[in-house]
Design an enzyme around this catalytic site. Structure first.
Site, mmCIF file in Angstrom:
data_model
loop_
_atom_site.group_PDB
_atom_site.id
_atom_site.type_symbol
_atom_site.label_atom_id
_atom_site.label_comp_id
_atom_site.label_asym_id
_atom_site.label_seq_id
_atom_site.Cartn_x
_atom_site.Cartn_y
_atom_site.Cartn_z
ATOM 1 N N GLU A 31 7.222 7.758 30.509
ATOM 2 C CA GLU A 31 7.985 6.857 31.556
ATOM 3 C C GLU A 31 9.360 6.989 31.714
ATOM 4 O O GLU A 31 10.146 7.076 32.881
ATOM 5 C CB GLU A 31 7.515 5.472 31.226
ATOM 6 C CG GLU A 31 7.879 4.566 32.387
ATOM 7 C CD GLU A 31 7.543 3.118 32.495
ATOM 8 O OE1 GLU A 31 7.539 2.341 33.399
ATOM 9 O OE2 GLU A 31 6.563 2.721 31.465
ATOM 10 N N LYS B 176 5.559 -6.279 28.277
ATOM 11 C CA LYS B 176 4.231 -5.909 27.303
ATOM 12 C C LYS B 176 4.834 -6.323 25.894
ATOM 13 O O LYS B 176 3.824 -6.464 25.019
ATOM 14 C CB LYS B 176 3.727 -4.815 27.605
ATOM 15 C CG LYS B 176 2.928 -4.509 28.834
ATOM 16 C CD LYS B 176 2.176 -3.107 28.843
ATOM 17 C CE LYS B 176 1.539 -2.837 30.099
ATOM 18 N NZ LYS B 176 2.265 -2.756 31.297
ATOM 19 N N PHE C 194 -5.487 4.986 31.841
ATOM 20 C CA PHE C 194 -6.241 6.099 31.167
ATOM 21 C C PHE C 194 -6.996 6.672 32.649
ATOM 22 O O PHE C 194 -7.276 5.922 33.529
ATOM 23 C CB PHE C 194 -7.340 5.489 30.663
ATOM 24 C CG PHE C 194 -6.818 5.116 29.086
ATOM 25 C CD1 PHE C 194 -5.554 5.497 28.629
ATOM 26 C CD2 PHE C 194 -7.550 4.592 28.128
ATOM 27 C CE1 PHE C 194 -5.006 5.159 27.196
ATOM 28 C CE2 PHE C 194 -7.238 4.365 26.622
ATOM 29 C CZ PHE C 194 -5.887 4.822 26.321
ATOM 30 N N CYS D 239 -5.752 0.696 33.347
ATOM 31 C CA CYS D 239 -4.462 -0.104 33.458
ATOM 32 C C CYS D 239 -3.463 -0.265 34.693
ATOM 33 O O CYS D 239 -2.639 -0.742 34.704
ATOM 34 C CB CYS D 239 -3.658 -0.126 32.359
ATOM 35 S SG CYS D 239 -4.554 0.176 30.610
ATOM 36 N N HIS E 217 -0.481 -5.844 26.037
ATOM 37 C CA HIS E 217 -0.915 -5.005 27.232
ATOM 38 C C HIS E 217 -2.569 -5.776 27.615
ATOM 39 O O HIS E 217 -3.469 -5.534 26.980
ATOM 40 C CB HIS E 217 -1.239 -3.378 26.595
ATOM 41 C CG HIS E 217 -1.698 -2.793 27.936
ATOM 42 N ND1 HIS E 217 -1.683 -3.029 29.205
ATOM 43 C CD2 HIS E 217 -1.621 -1.292 27.948
ATOM 44 C CE1 HIS E 217 -1.835 -2.121 29.863
ATOM 45 N NE2 HIS E 217 -2.006 -0.879 29.189
ATOM 46 N N HIS F 89 5.768 -0.013 32.863
ATOM 47 C CA HIS F 89 4.517 -0.128 32.117
ATOM 48 C C HIS F 89 4.858 -0.240 30.625
ATOM 49 O O HIS F 89 4.186 -1.098 30.152
ATOM 50 C CB HIS F 89 3.730 1.370 32.608
ATOM 51 C CG HIS F 89 2.519 1.291 32.149
ATOM 52 N ND1 HIS F 89 1.746 0.360 32.525
ATOM 53 C CD2 HIS F 89 1.966 1.874 31.244
ATOM 54 C CE1 HIS F 89 0.414 0.533 32.035
ATOM 55 N NE2 HIS F 89 0.429 1.589 31.036
#
Length: 413
Positions: A316, A337, A401, A165, A342, A305
């Site tokens: 975050e 998002k 990831f 991502c 996402h 994010h």
């Protein structure tokens, strides 16, 4: 001396529209692009919704024959359409410059998953001699960069990034570096993803990574909210044209924003879970600030994010606090998002477009569905309504990831 790098063209393909103006209006109006999936029957799936790009036909966005479209996986089609829009928006004429100074760098977390699924079925239903000879060039992650290069005859640096991502943000950051160091004058860059497929949806659902709000899809992505239960899969592309500043000025280009800094790091702790204290994310943020040679309190707004996962949003938030200190208490932070879902490897590309438009129009987009903020997520997340404000510099974050962290900083010119 390092070259200055500016943004001169923007293009998107998303569940909220495939024209930048339509898309941005929807973002500012706090609309959701999340809905029931229509492209395939998922009635027996645990998760039945996503940020799907509906009724998309590449021939409606660029001059291609249908037989040529069939040679492109869906994620490449998204990238091509968004690239066409970004190039048109920039007003650049690639035929008039040195093609060896015009490059492409497009990221994707997964690549041609549609093609993989289709050819897998053919292999087992009809045998190996019926597998398409186009399978490999359609599914490979670099197919987006390659096809854009061929279409516009761009012969400079040509690469692809696959960092989950963080892919698009790494791609844009790497393209920025190439221009900074004089290896290119213009780069077409960003990310594309088309993983809203039966395999993609079921795979992420089996990881228990996705929200299961089938009864209210538009309310499922709720970053920083205490009731968040996972992210929402989405698809699309975000592509921009980056250009060396003097090159853009010499041709009278409309400059939207300037890229000021790029930072990256790795958590080095887990393949899917973030560092619980956000230390890797904080390192990437601080790296971008150091690269830009600016202080944290000069950032006006952070495009987070913010995926709507219990662990990710908290980590975050901790990272932002550690980097920004007291400034984090008053600095607006939001996650788009919440509106789009996402887009995996494309998310950073679309969010780079949003960050550029936030600077252009002096608007911080909202975090929708933020009805009951988590006590552990206690920053100003611009809840539910866009905010007009002075925006001089924006940081945009992407974490993937594998522990990949990437951050970019944009500023007014």
């Amino acid at each position: 001396m390092l070259k200055r790098v500016v943004v001169t063209g923007l293009g998107v393909v998303t569940s909220l529209g495939c024209e930048v103006s339509e898309f941005w209006d929807s973002i500012c109006a706090a609309k959701s692009g999340v809905s029931k999936i229509r492209r395939f029957d998922c009635s027996n799936f645990k998760v039945q919704f996503g940020g799907e790009v509906q009724n998309f036909e590449l021939t409606e966005h660029m001059d291609l024959l249908e037989k040529d479209v069939r040679r492109l996986d869906r994620f490449v089609q998204f990238a091509m359409a968004a690239a066409q829009k970004a190039i048109t928006d920039s007003g650049i004429d690639f035929a008039s410059g040195d093609p060896y100074l015009h490059g492409v760098l497009v990221g994707s977390g997964i690549g041609g998953l549609n093609e993989i699924e289709q050819q897998h079925s053919i292999l087992f239903d009809r045998g190996p001699t019926r597998v398409s000879p186009l399978m490999i060039p359609k599914l490979m992650v670099n197919a987006a960069s390659g096809n854009i290069s061929v279409r516009w005859k761009l012969k400079g640096p040509n690469s692809a990034v696959a960092t989950a991502c963080a892919s698009a943000t790494n791609a844009i950051g790497d393209a920025y570096r190439l221009i900074q160091h004089g290896q290119a004058k213009v780069m077409v860059t960003g990310g594309s993803e088309a993983a809203v497929t039966p395999m993609g949806l079921s795979g992420f659902a089996r990881m228990q990574a996705l929200s299961t709000r089938n009864d209210a899809p538009e309310a499922a992505s709720r970053p920083f909210d205490v009731d968040r239960d996972g992210f929402v899969m989405a698809e699309g592309a975000g592509i921009c044209v980056l250009e060396e500043y003097e090159h853009a000025r010499s041709r009278g280009a409309n400059i939207v924003a300037e890229v000021l800094g790029y930072g990256m790091s790795a958590d080095g702790s887990h393949m899917t879970a973030p560092d619980p204290e956000g230390r890797g994310a904080a390192r990437a943020m601080q790296g971008a600030l150091n690269d830009a040679e600016i202080s944290a309190d000069s950032i006006s707004y952070v495009n987070a994010h913010g995926t709507s996962t219990p662990l990710g949003d908290k980590a975050e938030t901790m990272a932002i606090k550690s980097v920004y200190g007291n400034h984090s208490r008053t600095m607006p932070v939001s996650s788009t998002k919440s509106q789009l879902g996402h887009l995996l490897g494309a998310s950073g590309g679309v969010e780079f477009v949003i960050s550029s438009l936030a600077i252009r129009d002096q608007i911080a987009p909202p975090t929708i569905n933020l009805d009951h903020p988590d006590e552990a997520c206690d920053l100003d997340y611009v809840p539910n309504e866009a905010r007009r404000m002075q925006i001089d510099r924006v940081m945009t974050n992407s974490f993937g990831f594998g522990g990949h962290n990437a951050c970019l900083i944009l500023g007014k010119v």
